[in-house]
Design an enzyme around this catalytic site. Structure first.
Site, PDB file in Angstrom:
ATOM      1  N   PRO A  27      85.801  71.757  11.435  1.00  0.00           N
ATOM      2  CA  PRO A  27      86.455  70.948  11.032  1.00  0.00           C
ATOM      3  C   PRO A  27      86.311  69.861  10.550  1.00  0.00           C
ATOM      4  CG  PRO A  27      85.515  70.680  13.500  1.00  0.00           C
ATOM      5  CD  PRO A  27      84.659  72.132  12.603  1.00  0.00           C
ATOM      6  N   GLN A  50      90.297  71.295  17.181  1.00  0.00           N
ATOM      7  CA  GLN A  50      89.256  70.184  17.305  1.00  0.00           C
ATOM      8  C   GLN A  50      90.129  69.767  18.361  1.00  0.00           C
ATOM      9  OE1 GLN A  50      86.254  68.473  15.650  1.00  0.00           O
ATOM     10  NE2 GLN A  50      84.944  69.836  16.752  1.00  0.00           N
ATOM     11  N   CYS A  77      81.776  63.681  15.626  1.00  0.00           N
ATOM     12  CA  CYS A  77      82.277  62.610  14.430  1.00  0.00           C
ATOM     13  C   CYS A  77      81.783  61.593  14.971  1.00  0.00           C
ATOM     14  CB  CYS A  77      84.023  62.630  14.842  1.00  0.00           C
ATOM     15  SG  CYS A  77      84.332  61.106  13.521  1.00  0.00           S
ATOM     16  N   LYS A 122      81.407  71.438  19.945  1.00  0.00           N
ATOM     17  CA  LYS A 122      80.437  70.713  18.175  1.00  0.00           C
ATOM     18  C   LYS A 122      80.163  69.112  18.749  1.00  0.00           C
ATOM     19  CE  LYS A 122      80.688  70.157  13.679  1.00  0.00           C
ATOM     20  NZ  LYS A 122      80.289  68.987  13.192  1.00  0.00           N
ATOM     21  N   ASN A 143      74.853  74.736  11.731  1.00  0.00           N
ATOM     22  CA  ASN A 143      75.501  73.307  10.570  1.00  0.00           C
ATOM     23  C   ASN A 143      74.390  72.226   9.983  1.00  0.00           C
ATOM     24  OD1 ASN A 143      78.692  70.897  11.350  1.00  0.00           O
ATOM     25  ND2 ASN A 143      78.062  72.388   9.610  1.00  0.00           N
TER      26      ASN A 143
END
Length: 425
Positions: free
Chosen positions: A45, A121, A151, A190, A251
């Site tokens: 995302p 998300q 984030c 995440k 990731n």
């Protein structure tokens, strides 16, 4: 100097070149709850990037059908032979989603049938609000819901969202419980390794997710303080994988199919997630699928490198999809009551500005590696509307094609000269 977390600045710091792993490859599939993801690749995302147009574009760019001689591979590379197994929405504010009108909410949660399986998300810090938003996502037909704890943007962290929550594991547990009790679809998270090197919580957080009924977790192997700098530390993905039994998605720093296979080999993760590589190289998922299929068939991983013609088709296709999406939205808006015509005009103007803005945003990625790409970027940046951008692309690549033909003609030997030389000999 303050860090800024915009995609344009997410460049790699001295990226490591991974050799072709001898045995490992990205798995053909994995399962999150009752949803099968095949192959085991995920589009990360990305705010301002993974809207419905880009998601569908990636799905199309990823289409790959193995050679007819590779029938065994074909059965393992499912999901309509797409190299991208799971796509995810831009992260969406739970607070905003729960408050906004139904019409505006639909715009944020728009997706098409060919995007399945798809995950929505959410970010936020209030358990009840996040639970309400998760129910909205489930009612909208999404296959999965994901919580953003990664984030690093200052405005998100300031609201205790994204990676800001990594400093408050008890609150994260309350959020896990609230969302898990609110929905029946698979629920994932995440996250990053931790706030900084002195506060690494990824293993503890993964265990917390598993204990509270989450179906999978994805780790971006950097801290919030790292932002997008330095090397992703894959050893933490391995540590998380060793600590839990739910699927673990790795990731960080996957730029090539070799990188993806190397991550699987180093960490034993169940799937790989790709973020900033995708806008620069929309073929990355297809290349991973080709690499996997060829390695299964011959023992040697190979994949296509895009030509300038491929890049032209890719740029033209994506930008045309943006223009077409506006036409679809305008047609839907025209069907509404005349009472909202004035506000509708404002909305249309804004969408056209957003379209051109996105074209300019993507121009720097899509033209990377194109000879003379700077000239095309300049033309795009000077364009005022979508059709003007498309026209600039046509003219640029037509000129490139003409120049290439002229160069080839100049390189071809003159038959008359060859004949004369033969006589002289």
């Amino acid at each position: 100097m303050k860090k800024r977390y915009t995609l344009e600045q997410k460049r790699w710091d001295s990226p490591i070149e991974h050799a072709m792993p001898e045995h490992s490859r990205v798995p053909a599939s994995f399962t999150i709850g009752n949803v099968t993801i095949a192959p085991a690749t995920v589009l990360a995302p990305m705010a301002g990037v993974t809207d419905t147009v880009f998601r569908r574009f990636i799905k199309n760019a990823s289409q790959f059908t193995p050679e007819s001689t590779s029938t065994d591979v074909e059965t393992t590379q499912s999901n309509q032979q797409s190299g991208c197994g799971l796509i995810m929405t831009e992260f969406t504010s739970a607070d905003g989603l729960s408050r906004m009108r139904e019409t505006k909410r639909k715009r944020y949660l728009t997706y098409y049938d060919d995007e399945h399986p798809i995950s929505a998300q959410l970010f936020g810090s209030n358990p009840e609000t996040l639970a309400d938003s998760a129910r909205i996502v489930q009612d909208a037909g999404f296959d999965l819901v994901d919580l953003n704890l990664g984030c690093p943007a200052k405005r998100v962290v300031a609201c205790n969202g994204g990676s800001g929550l990594l400093r408050d594991l008890p609150q994260i547990e309350r959020i896990f419980k609230a969302i898990r009790s609110a929905v029946t679809i698979p629920f994932t998270v995440k996250f990053r390794m931790g706030w900084n090197d002195h506060h690494i919580v990824c293993v503890e957080l993964a265990k917390l997710a598993e204990d509270n009924g989450l179906n999978a977790c994805a780790l971006h192997a950097r801290t919030r303080e790292d932002g997008y700098t330095g090397q992703a530390r894959w050893e933490y993905i391995a540590a998380v994988k060793d600590a839990v039994n739910i699927p673990v998605i790795g990731n960080g720093d996957i730029r090539t199919p070799e990188d993806a296979a190397a991550m699987v080999e180093a960490t034993h993760c169940d799937a790989v997630m790709i973020g900033r590589t995708a806008p620069a190289n929309p073929w990355i998922f297809r290349q991973i699928a080709q690499y996997t299929a060829s390695k299964e068939a011959t023992g040697i991983g190979t994949y296509d490198i895009p030509t300038n013609e491929d890049r032209y088709r890719m740029i033209r296709t994506y930008f045309q999809m943006l223009v077409d999406e506006i036409a679809i939205e305008e047609a839907a808006e025209a069907a509404r009551a005349a009472a909202i015509e004035a506000s509708g005009q404002i909305a249309r103007d804004q969408r056209h500005r957003d379209c051109v803005g996105k074209m300019k945003q993507f121009a720097s990625w899509f033209t990377h590696g194109v000879p003379g790409g700077g000239a095309l970027r300049k033309q795009i940046f000077e364009s005022k509307n979508g059709p003007a951008v498309l026209d600039a692309i046509e003219r640029f690549f037509e000129a490139q094609s003409h120049n290439a033909e002229s160069e080839n003609a100049a390189m071809e030997p003159d038959e008359s000269l060859l004949t004369s030389a033969a006589y002289c000999d």
